[in-house]
Design a protein around this motif. Structure first.
Motif, short mmCIF file in Angstrom:
data_model
loop_
_atom_site.label_atom_id
_atom_site.label_comp_id
_atom_site.label_asym_id
_atom_site.label_seq_id
_atom_site.Cartn_x
_atom_site.Cartn_y
_atom_site.Cartn_z
N GLY A 4 0.77 -1.24 0.00
CA GLY A 4 0.00 0.00 0.00
C GLY A 4 0.80 1.28 0.00
N VAL A 5 2.08 1.21 -0.30
CA VAL A 5 2.87 2.44 -0.35
C VAL A 5 3.72 2.48 -1.62
CG1 VAL A 5 4.54 3.90 0.85
CG2 VAL A 5 3.07 2.37 2.16
N ILE A 6 3.70 3.63 -2.26
CA ILE A 6 4.55 3.85 -3.43
C ILE A 6 5.72 4.70 -2.98
CG2 ILE A 6 4.69 5.04 -5.65
CD1 ILE A 6 2.88 2.90 -6.13
N GLU A 71 -4.06 7.61 1.38
CA GLU A 71 -4.62 8.76 2.07
C GLU A 71 -3.78 10.02 1.97
OE1 GLU A 71 -7.61 8.67 3.31
OE2 GLU A 71 -7.67 6.58 2.61
N LYS A 72 -2.48 9.85 1.76
CA LYS A 72 -1.61 11.03 1.85
C LYS A 72 -0.30 10.83 1.10
CE LYS A 72 0.62 9.45 6.12
NZ LYS A 72 0.11 8.09 5.99
N VAL A 139 0.86 16.03 2.71
CA VAL A 139 -0.40 16.53 2.16
C VAL A 139 -1.40 15.39 2.19
CG1 VAL A 139 -1.56 17.51 0.15
CG2 VAL A 139 0.78 18.20 0.68
N HIS A 140 -2.56 15.66 2.78
CA HIS A 140 -3.63 14.64 2.83
C HIS A 140 -4.50 14.77 1.59
CE1 HIS A 140 -2.73 13.24 6.84
NE2 HIS A 140 -2.48 14.50 7.16
N PHE A 141 -4.98 13.63 1.12
CA PHE A 141 -5.76 13.66 -0.12
C PHE A 141 -7.19 14.12 0.12
CE2 PHE A 141 -2.68 10.24 -1.73
CZ PHE A 141 -1.76 11.23 -2.03
N ARG A 142 -7.66 14.09 1.35
CA ARG A 142 -8.96 14.74 1.56
C ARG A 142 -9.01 15.39 2.90
NH1 ARG A 142 -12.67 10.14 0.51
NH2 ARG A 142 -11.25 8.53 1.14
#
Ligand code: ATP
Ligand code: SF4
Ligand code: SF4
Ligand code: MG
Lengths: 142, 429
Positions: A4-6, A71-72, A139-142
């Motif tokens: 789950g991480v790029i 998420e971020k 930075v959070h995506f929402r």
């Protein structure tokens, strides 16, 4: 590879303004592929670009480490340059030690760090004189 | 076919040899070679025509309307793009080109260059009357507008929401003709003489408005011979009525720098060539061009003179056009009689972002796909040779994850697999 991480690593060469632009542009592409809202993508790439350019101009070059999950995005830009003697001063709008040659290129308004802070959801600066500087941006995506 | 995805740029399958020349030149990575033939992904294509220019077998073409369509209207108006004047030796002169149009079947001509002069006043007014995001980006070139729409969502707001000179010319020409002749507007045909595919698409699938004012689009190269023969016949013939409307400034729109030349104040950039435009737009997104007021961007190198449906070499055309501009008189045409209110020029429809790069609607799934792309890419040779039909190894990895391709499309992967099989086969016997 973590689930789950790029993860992306970029080298930021000293005094090369072009390559710094490429790193933030490639991160922008990743975020667009993930379908992150355009406004969030924009905030991210402005913050990342400013931090990279600081590493180019003030930090003798360095590296960018980027981690993206669903998420971020967490961006860490670090250099082994001179460090920032007075962080409070550096964070002030309009304060800059950029030499004239750099100002002629359109940098050195003293707006970079305040801009990063404004565009990031979380911002943290680690610096030690003579050792270098690390800027952490989330930075959070929402 | 959905109107949204109409494209003028199409493939002539019979001519395509699958050489992969085009795939790397497409600015939106819209082309793949599959089963020996090129394919264009409709949602991605912006009709820039780069692939038309690079194909050595002329297998990519721009579909425009057949000239016979002129017969479907009672009153026929030609709307020549200013780049038309660059297609002929300047000894003919602009007035004669316009008259030649009347001889090949049109009843009336209306110079798009004249509409350009009307439109060019708009950015100034627009900058004054709107809360705009700078730099303002020109919308004169439809390929650039589409590029922004699919690749630069953050810049959609920077696009100037004003109709193109082509649209404005069609509206004004129809009104003028209806007033002069009494013929109902519906029986008047407005025909744009186009240098490019992008304009064709912007008529069939307009942006910023529901329906285009233009009724059909003819390719400059399709009517070139007809016009040239007519021009030669007309040599020595006395000139009758005067058709010139546009001044030098309007004609200049055919070249790069023409549109921005109008804005006396402020800092403007005139960029041309799709790769150069992408570089400028990247800088714009990162707010690195905040001191710039206006960006004029024309997808073709040398602006519309380099359009894929033109005939003359763009550099020769530039010299031709220069002569036309030098001999042009200041415009004597008064637009106010045809445009009542400048707000008429504004878009009536918002432009949505088309996220063609997005891998999945679900962000978690998109992330998983990105990870799989990373894994697959790491295992590919990284040569970006194009033999798989995708423009790069990364693009092939994306296609595999999107379900459009398989790993063995890579010739190196295929070879590995074959030698693996041979090995196993050998072990068996
Ligand atoms: N990585 C760094 N290493 C050393 N000093 C730095 C670094 N980043 C910032 N500084 C110091 O902080 C000052 C303010 O940085 P800031 O980014 O706000 O402005 P600037 O880089 O001078 O100008 P601008 O970013 O507007 O082009 C810089 O002039 C410099 O003295
Ligand atoms: S016209 Fe342009 S965007 Fe469309 S397929 Fe050709 S090169 Fe790609
Ligand atoms: S630059 Fe002119 S000719 Fe080329 S695509 Fe744009 S509008 Fe068409
Ligand atoms: Mg800075």
């Amino acid at each position: 590879m973590e689930p789950g991480v790029i993860i992306r690593e970029y080298t930021i060469p000293a005094n090369d303004f072009v390559v710094a632009g490429e790193a933030s542009s490639s991160v922008r592409k990743l975020l667009n592929q993930m379908g992150v809202a355009p406004a969030v993508v924009k905030r991210t790439s402005i913050a990342m670009y400013e931090a990279e350019i600081n590493a180019v101009i003030h930090g003798h070059g360095g590296r960018a480490h980027v981690e993206i999950d669903s998420e971020k995005i967490v961006i860490r830009i670090s250099d082994d340059g001179p460090g920032i003697p007075n962080v409070e001063l550096a964070m002030q709008e309009g304060w800059s030690t950029a030499p004239d040659s750099v100002r002629e290129m359109g940098f050195g308004a003293g707006m970079g760090l305040p801009n990063i802070k404004r565009h990031a959801d979380a911002f943290h600066l680690d610096t030690e004189q003579g050792r270098g500087t690390t800027v952490n941006i989330i930075v959070h995506f929402r | 076919m959905g109107q949204e995805y109409f494209h003028s740029v199409t493939l002539d399958k019979d001519k395509c040899k699958g050489c992969t020349n085009c795939i790397k030149h497409c600015p939106t990575e819209a082309i793949r070679v599959r089963n020996g033939k090129a394919e264009i992904t409709r949602e991605r294509c912006i009709d820039c025509g780069e692939c038309i220019r690079v194909c050595p077998y002329h297998a990519k073409k721009a579909v425009s309307d057949p000239f016979e369509m002129i017969g479907s209207y009672r009153y026929k108006i030609a709307l020549p793009a200013p780049s038309l004047y660059g297609q002929f030796n300047p000894s003919f002169g602009r007035e004669k080109i316009l008259r030649a149009l009347l001889h090949i079947g049109f009843d009336d001509v209306f110079e798009v260059a004249a509409a350009a002069e009307v439109v060019s006043d708009a950015p100034r007014r627009y900058l004054e009357s709107h809360e705009v995001r700078k730099p303002v980006i020109s919308t004169a070139c439809p390929a650039v507008v589409r590029l922004v729409q699919v690749r630069f969502p953050n810049l959609i707001e920077n696009l100037i929401h004003i109709d193109t000179p082509m649209e404005v010319a069609a509206g004004m020409a129809r009104r003028r003709a209806a007033e002069r002749t009494g013929i109902p507007a519906g029986e008047i045909g407005c025909f744009f003489l186009s240098p490019c595919a992008a304009k064709v698409t912007s008529v069939k699938a307009p942006f910023g408005k529901e329906k285009s004012e233009v009724d059909a689009v003819f390719a400059m190269k399709d009517i070139h011979l007809l016009l040239l023969e007519q021009l030669k016949k007309m040599n020595g013939m006395p000139s009758e009525e005067k058709h010139l409307m546009a001044g030098p400034a309007g004609v200049l729109w055919a070249c790069t720098g023409g549109e921005s030349a109008f804005l006396e104040k402020g800092r403007h950039i005139a960029v041309h060539g799709i790769a150069n435009i992408i570089a400028i737009l990247e800088e714009t997104v990162e707010e690195r061009l905040e001191d710039v007021d206006f960006i004029e961007a024309l997808s073709c190198l040398e602006g519309c003179l380099g359009g894929p449906l033109t005939v003359e070499n763009p550099f020769v055309a530039k010299t031709n056009l220069q002569a036309v501009i030098e001999s042009a008189e200041a415009s004597d045409f008064d637009p106010d009689c045809l445009v009542a209110d400048p707000s008429e020029l504004e878009w009536t429809r918002e432009m949505p972002y088309i996220p063609v790069l997005k891998l999945d609607d679900d962000r978690m799934k998109a992330l998983e796909k990105l990870q799989r792309i990373d894994v697959i890419e790491a295992d590919l040779p990284g040569l970006d040779c194009g033999a798989c039909g995708a423009p790069s190894c990364r693009a092939l990895a994306e296609d595999i994850v999107r379900g459009f391709a398989k790993e063995t499309d890579c010739v190196f992967k295929l070879r590995e697999k074959v030698s693996d099989l041979a090995q196993r086969f050998g072990d068996l016997t």
